[in-house]
Design a protein around this motif. Structure first.
Motif, PDB file in Angstrom:
ATOM      1  N   VAL A 152     -10.586  16.288  64.900  1.00 57.26           N
ATOM      2  CA  VAL A 152     -10.372  14.449  65.185  1.00 57.26           C
ATOM      3  C   VAL A 152     -10.475  14.784  66.183  1.00 57.26           C
ATOM      4  O   VAL A 152     -10.535  13.490  66.981  1.00 57.26           O
ATOM      5  N   LYS A 153     -11.339  15.864  66.675  1.00 61.21           N
ATOM      6  CA  LYS A 153     -11.271  16.297  68.390  1.00 61.21           C
ATOM      7  C   LYS A 153     -12.597  16.419  68.291  1.00 61.21           C
ATOM      8  O   LYS A 153     -14.248  16.836  67.728  1.00 61.21           O
ATOM      9  N   ASN A 154     -13.111  15.059  69.969  1.00 64.37           N
ATOM     10  CA  ASN A 154     -14.556  15.606  70.573  1.00 64.37           C
ATOM     11  C   ASN A 154     -14.838  16.078  71.242  1.00 64.37           C
ATOM     12  O   ASN A 154     -13.960  15.910  72.440  1.00 64.37           O
ATOM     13  N   GLY A 155     -15.445  16.545  72.235  1.00 58.49           N
ATOM     14  CA  GLY A 155     -15.466  17.029  73.788  1.00 58.49           C
ATOM     15  C   GLY A 155     -16.643  18.253  74.337  1.00 58.49           C
ATOM     16  O   GLY A 155     -17.137  18.768  73.567  1.00 58.49           O
ATOM     17  N   ILE A 156     -16.606  17.314  75.521  1.00 56.91           N
ATOM     18  CA  ILE A 156     -17.437  18.320  76.201  1.00 56.91           C
ATOM     19  C   ILE A 156     -16.823  20.134  77.289  1.00 56.91           C
ATOM     20  O   ILE A 156     -15.767  20.048  77.672  1.00 56.91           O
ATOM     21  N   ASN A 157     -17.258  20.539  77.640  1.00 54.05           N
ATOM     22  CA  ASN A 157     -17.089  21.777  78.542  1.00 54.05           C
ATOM     23  C   ASN A 157     -17.212  21.603  80.253  1.00 54.05           C
ATOM     24  O   ASN A 157     -18.675  20.504  80.463  1.00 54.05           O
ATOM     25  N   ALA A 158     -16.354  21.261  81.125  1.00 54.84           N
ATOM     26  CA  ALA A 158     -16.380  21.407  81.825  1.00 54.84           C
ATOM     27  C   ALA A 158     -15.169  22.298  82.809  1.00 54.84           C
ATOM     28  O   ALA A 158     -14.067  22.478  82.696  1.00 54.84           O
ATOM     29  N   TYR A 159     -15.645  22.300  84.588  1.00 60.23           N
ATOM     30  CA  TYR A 159     -14.782  22.666  85.201  1.00 60.23           C
ATOM     31  C   TYR A 159     -14.442  24.400  85.138  1.00 60.23           C
ATOM     32  O   TYR A 159     -13.303  24.575  84.883  1.00 60.23           O
ATOM     33  N   GLY A 160     -15.651  24.813  83.638  1.00 56.38           N
ATOM     34  CA  GLY A 160     -15.446  26.078  83.545  1.00 56.38           C
ATOM     35  C   GLY A 160     -14.386  26.234  82.322  1.00 56.38           C
ATOM     36  O   GLY A 160     -13.979  27.469  82.081  1.00 56.38           O
ATOM     37  N   LYS A 161     -14.137  25.768  82.359  1.00 56.24           N
ATOM     38  CA  LYS A 161     -12.658  25.454  80.794  1.00 56.24           C
ATOM     39  C   LYS A 161     -13.899  24.541  79.461  1.00 56.24           C
ATOM     40  O   LYS A 161     -14.110  23.920  79.815  1.00 56.24           O
ATOM     41  N   LYS A 162     -13.497  25.100  78.718  1.00 56.51           N
ATOM     42  CA  LYS A 162     -13.932  24.029  76.731  1.00 56.51           C
ATOM     43  C   LYS A 162     -13.215  23.416  76.721  1.00 56.51           C
ATOM     44  O   LYS A 162     -11.794  22.605  76.616  1.00 56.51           O
ATOM     45  N   ASN A 163     -13.696  21.973  76.490  1.00 53.84           N
ATOM     46  CA  ASN A 163     -13.510  20.626  75.671  1.00 53.84           C
ATOM     47  C   ASN A 163     -12.024  20.560  76.929  1.00 53.84           C
ATOM     48  O   ASN A 163     -12.028  19.717  76.338  1.00 53.84           O
ATOM     49  N   ALA A 262      -7.254  33.581  73.337  1.00 57.59           N
ATOM     50  CA  ALA A 262      -7.695  34.812  73.574  1.00 57.59           C
ATOM     51  C   ALA A 262      -9.456  34.850  72.712  1.00 57.59           C
ATOM     52  O   ALA A 262     -10.537  34.057  73.893  1.00 57.59           O
ATOM     53  N   ALA A 263      -9.804  34.048  72.114  1.00 56.85           N
ATOM     54  CA  ALA A 263     -11.138  34.015  71.711  1.00 56.85           C
ATOM     55  C   ALA A 263     -11.202  32.820  72.781  1.00 56.85           C
ATOM     56  O   ALA A 263     -12.565  32.322  73.440  1.00 56.85           O
ATOM     57  N   HIS A 264     -10.710  31.913  72.880  1.00 55.53           N
ATOM     58  CA  HIS A 264     -11.335  31.028  74.356  1.00 55.53           C
ATOM     59  C   HIS A 264     -12.434  31.793  75.524  1.00 55.53           C
ATOM     60  O   HIS A 264     -12.701  31.176  76.360  1.00 55.53           O
ATOM     61  N   LYS A 265     -10.522  32.606  75.778  1.00 51.84           N
ATOM     62  CA  LYS A 265     -11.140  33.557  77.074  1.00 51.84           C
ATOM     63  C   LYS A 265     -12.151  34.037  77.480  1.00 51.84           C
ATOM     64  O   LYS A 265     -12.670  34.347  77.988  1.00 51.84           O
ATOM     65  N   PHE A 333      -6.050  37.730  79.749  1.00 51.61           N
ATOM     66  CA  PHE A 333      -4.673  36.946  79.707  1.00 51.61           C
ATOM     67  C   PHE A 333      -4.762  35.713  80.326  1.00 51.61           C
ATOM     68  O   PHE A 333      -3.580  35.072  80.194  1.00 51.61           O
ATOM     69  N   LEU A 334      -5.466  35.851  81.796  1.00 50.92           N
ATOM     70  CA  LEU A 334      -5.821  34.311  81.990  1.00 50.92           C
ATOM     71  C   LEU A 334      -5.387  33.540  81.014  1.00 50.92           C
ATOM     72  O   LEU A 334      -4.938  32.943  81.413  1.00 50.92           O
ATOM     73  N   GLY A 335      -5.982  33.555  79.226  1.00 49.93           N
ATOM     74  CA  GLY A 335      -5.947  32.479  78.605  1.00 49.93           C
ATOM     75  C   GLY A 335      -5.152  32.797  78.587  1.00 49.93           C
ATOM     76  O   GLY A 335      -4.738  30.930  78.066  1.00 49.93           O
ATOM     77  N   LEU A 336      -4.146  32.943  78.843  1.00 52.88           N
ATOM     78  CA  LEU A 336      -2.759  32.576  78.248  1.00 52.88           C
ATOM     79  C   LEU A 336      -2.357  31.471  78.994  1.00 52.88           C
ATOM     80  O   LEU A 336      -1.601  30.405  78.295  1.00 52.88           O
ATOM     81  N   GLU A 337      -2.593  31.230  80.301  1.00 49.98           N
ATOM     82  CA  GLU A 337      -1.431  30.492  81.008  1.00 49.98           C
ATOM     83  C   GLU A 337      -2.783  28.931  81.164  1.00 49.98           C
ATOM     84  O   GLU A 337      -2.587  27.903  81.147  1.00 49.98           O
ATOM     85  N   GLU A 338      -3.864  29.174  80.582  1.00 50.28           N
ATOM     86  CA  GLU A 338      -5.012  28.096  80.457  1.00 50.28           C
ATOM     87  C   GLU A 338      -4.662  27.342  79.781  1.00 50.28           C
ATOM     88  O   GLU A 338      -4.749  26.372  78.834  1.00 50.28           O
TER      89      GLU A 338
END
Length: 385
Positions: A152-163, A262-265, A333-338
């Motif tokens: 049920v999610k829709n989205g685009i990437n922005a500010y260097g971040k996924k969705n 980890a995958a997203h990062k 590891f920055l993916g954890l904070e994101e």
């Protein structure tokens, strides 16, 4: 101070269908599925990759919409899909322009035929135009049919971040047409298998055992096995959304994102050259090994998971895991904070206690994670030598 709280309850029906040849002349799938006031408009968006793979599709869709009794066809729009469309604001804007030009209203329908990224963009266009137009999703890849397409999610990437930008909106219906599934290249069909493994690991041990027992047939992409794994995975994902208690992710726990921090990062670190499916395979492997090394999951079960991923010809390690930033810290590891930021609260990561059973944790030991990454690199290298 005076005031009153109102409890507004919203009920949505999540319709999911499995079929083939939806746009054949004698098919009644859409006719029976859609409601009309006698002159509902229908506009179809098609991912150009799908249009190229199925050269007759656009004409088939146009002919089918023209024949639908009680509906007014507004034709088809073909756009560039793939991960690029989520980074290109022009795709979303062009979709809004087409919706406005076609006079699509809240009594109309939008059909979207494409992979997960394109479904995300057109889903956002449908959710925001007129504050919500009825959307029928036609996921065309294995990955979107068994996972994202039924969400049920829709989205685009922005500010260097996924969705980063998006919405939650329950589609009017999702039609998983296996004609598209079997018409995809081998890499696309194989890509969706990782999300089936993931949902089995966190929701249904018996499904994982079935995948394990049928791993060779799935590896060979046998049609009957592929259709069954897609259907079972899709229904498990949809069931969690409908009955998991948090369909719009207002809480911090997201079990369906096992392996995804980890995958997203890694996708970002490779500028999305690493596909989502490949990244999730590595992420699932990493969190499985970490679950084992922290004493939650027994070694035998962890090795069974890795064996299934390898048998399905999915990667379990990628060099992006070793990239470091200016401070010498592993960038992944920055993916954890994101991940924490995306959830809007404390960090919550699901780890495995058993096959089919997860446990939420709120801290991750990065030193141990580094050891797990090194272990996976050695293990993966030994398999290739």
């Amino acid at each position: 101070m005076h005031g009153k709280d109102f409890d507004i309850r919203i009920s949505n029906k999540h319709r999911i269908r499995f079929t083939s040849d939806t746009f054949a002349a004698d098919s009644r799938v859409l006719i029976d599925l859609l409601e009309t006031n006698g002159h509902a408009k229908v506009l179809a968006f098609i991912d150009n990759g799908v249009a190229e793979a199925f050269p007759e599709l656009q004409q088939q869709v146009n002919d089918y919409l023209d024949r639908m009794p009680g509906f007014v066809s507004r034709g088809t729009i073909v756009q560039t899909g793939g991960e690029f469309c989520k980074r290109d604001a022009n795709t979303l804007q062009a979709a809004w322009d087409a919706i406005e030009k076609a006079g699509i209203d809240r009594h109309s329908y939008i059909l979207c035929i494409g992979g997960g990224a394109y479904l995300d963009v057109i889903g956002l266009a449908a959710a925001t135009a007129h504050r919500g137009i009825r959307l029928v999703r036609f996921p065309t890849t294995c990955l979107s049919q068994d996972d994202s397409g039924v969400g049920v999610k829709n989205g685009i990437n922005a500010y260097g971040k996924k969705n980063f930008l998006g919405s939650f909106a329950v589609p009017y219906a999702v039609v998983n047409d296996f004609t598209f599934l079997h018409g995809q290249p081998e890499t696309e069909r194989r890509a969706g298998l990782v999300e089936a493994v993931k949902v089995a690991l966190v929701k249904d041990a018996s499904f994982f055992h079935w995948i394990e027992d049928n791993a060779e047939q799935l590896s060979e992409l046998k049609p009957h096995a592929l259709e069954e794994v897609v259907e079972r995975s899709a229904l498990l994902h949809a069931s969690h959304i409908a009955y998991g208690g948090d369909p719009f992710e207002t809480g911090n726990s997201r079990p369906l994102d096992y392996g995804h921090w980890a995958a997203h990062k890694m996708e970002q670190l490779t500028d999305f050259a690493l596909s989502h499916a490949d990244a999730v395979g590595v992420g699932v492997a990493l969190d499985t090994v970490y679950s084992w090394k922290t004493g939650r999951l027994d070694e035998e079960s962890a090795m069974r998971v890795l064996k299934v991923l390898i048998t399905l010809k999915l990667d379990i390690w990628h060099p992006a895991l070793t990239q470091t930033n200016a401070d010498g810290q592993r960038s992944v590891f920055l993916g954890l904070e994101e991940f924490r930021e995306h959830l809007g609260g404390e960090l919550t990561v699901l780890l495995l206690k058993d096959l089919g059973k997860g446990e939420d944790v709120h801290t991750m030991d990065t030193e141990l994670l580094a050891e797990c990454i090194e272990w996976l690199e050695v293990y993966s290298g030994a398999l290739k030598s």
